[in-house]
Design an enzyme around this catalytic site. Sequence first.
Site, PDB file in Angstrom:
ATOM      1  N   LYS A  44     -22.596  -0.606  -1.205  1.00  0.00           N
ATOM      2  CA  LYS A  44     -21.432  -0.333  -0.356  1.00  0.00           C
ATOM      3  C   LYS A  44     -20.687   0.885  -0.894  1.00  0.00           C
ATOM      4  CE  LYS A  44     -18.304  -3.347  -2.948  1.00  0.00           C
ATOM      5  NZ  LYS A  44     -17.303  -4.428  -2.878  1.00  0.00           N
TER       6      LYS A  44
ATOM      7  N   ARG B 202      -9.700 -14.166  -0.412  1.00  0.00           N
ATOM      8  CA  ARG B 202      -9.903 -13.113   0.585  1.00  0.00           C
ATOM      9  C   ARG B 202     -10.614 -13.761   1.779  1.00  0.00           C
ATOM     10  NH1 ARG B 202     -12.032  -8.208  -3.229  1.00  0.00           N
ATOM     11  NH2 ARG B 202     -13.992  -9.255  -2.722  1.00  0.00           N
TER      12      ARG B 202
ATOM     13  N   TYR C  85       2.502  21.055 -12.641  1.00  0.00           N
ATOM     14  CA  TYR C  85       3.717  20.641 -11.929  1.00  0.00           C
ATOM     15  C   TYR C  85       4.605  19.733 -12.772  1.00  0.00           C
ATOM     16  CZ  TYR C  85       1.449  22.394  -7.709  1.00  0.00           C
ATOM     17  OH  TYR C  85       0.831  23.183  -6.767  1.00  0.00           O
TER      18      TYR C  85
ATOM     19  N   MET D 272      -4.050  19.006  -7.062  1.00  0.00           N
ATOM     20  CA  MET D 272      -4.978  18.698  -5.987  1.00  0.00           C
ATOM     21  C   MET D 272      -6.382  19.219  -6.258  1.00  0.00           C
ATOM     22  SD  MET D 272      -4.762  19.599  -1.911  1.00  0.00           S
ATOM     23  CE  MET D 272      -3.347  18.529  -1.637  1.00  0.00           C
TER      24      MET D 272
END
Length: 426
Positions: A42, A139, A272, A319
């Site tokens: 998956k 779940r 940053y 990023m």
Amino acid sequence: MNYPEFPAPAERTAVIDLAAIRHNVRHLSHVVSPARVMAVVKADAYGHGAVETARAAVSAGAAWLGVAHISEALALRTAGITEPVLAWLHTREAEFGEAIRANVDLGVSGWDLEEVVAAARELEMPARVHLKIDTGLGRNGCPEDLWEAFVGRALAYQEEGLLRVVGIFSHFAVADEPHRPETDEQLQKFRDAVAVAEDAGVDREVRHIANTPGALSRPDAHFDLVRIGLGMYGLSPFAGQTSAELGLRPAMTVKTTIAACKEVPADQGVSYGLHYRTQEPTTLALIPLGYADGIPRVATGGPVQVDGQVYPVVGRVAMDQMVIDLRRTGIAGTPDSLVGREAVLFGGEGQPSVDEWASAAGSINYEIISRIGGRVPRTYIDSEPRGGAGDTEGLPIALEAAPESTTAPEGATDPETHAAQAVEAP
């Protein structure tokens, strides 16, 4: 130990060693035998590439493949993979009819049973279903108090020729913490649920509850089938226990090259927020990977290896890029000459580990590998030549054995391995 040479460096790449995938499947098959292995592919095989990983796993003896979504199963079928595939997480929009047509097994635990039956009736083709019991994870999975009635509905549909109950399954919540009592409680609930189903007339093919940590620490949970996810990719599910100690080989190496390098004075702010400042004159190197590539923004301190030395990421991950402080600690060359040097974030033996990045991010190794983004090309290598070693004897088998394993069908044998190759994914 000699390692294969990787293909020529790309700007950034995730190198996937298919031989490591096969090794891990063979080893885990040995650990869980006579139970069989379901290779869980998956989420694009936890970022490794679903089709390529599935083929490698099957070639090493995996008897089943597992995915979350039907769309993932259909992609395997489109690629020509014919082995049994189970998909277990559905929405109202799921393509149940397409799954039945493609001979995809479906996990069901409530409302989805009727949806699957409706699709089977329309197609005039029976579905193959695995009934899921919630043994404590909370779940999906049928609640215990509804289980007997749920099994009865499934058997009624089976009598109509609309489905076949192939399996009964559940999922562990804390098997990665082997000494917690909840796993024993879940196992007992699972055994009780299987007994209820069998007493009602279910003639199942497989029972399965164990994931990778369950496979490695609970032989009594192997039953007929074990779902192997993290371990197939060569990573440890246990805190304080390494991949090597479990006999596993990490399959993914994420690397790039230094994009820029410069000398800076003391008290130079970095990235940053300027939360990092250099303590002395030093050399900063720019690594062209960031959170858009799947590197967690919070992973300050994550290790990057250059010329055999490891340097922590300083300042915030941005990023597209992050910075390491070389600190004049023996790396040779001028700033300009360092541009283009290979920078490895994580990989196998002798390289930083996925676990170190998980620690820096306050996360788990599952997340680090599965979030490496599509902007990072996958490059496939095969470090095991045709006829290469595939032995599992002598490899460590995780933790001390629990009670004796439940008997199961004979496990799959190892096929001959493929010839060496190196192919970059599109």
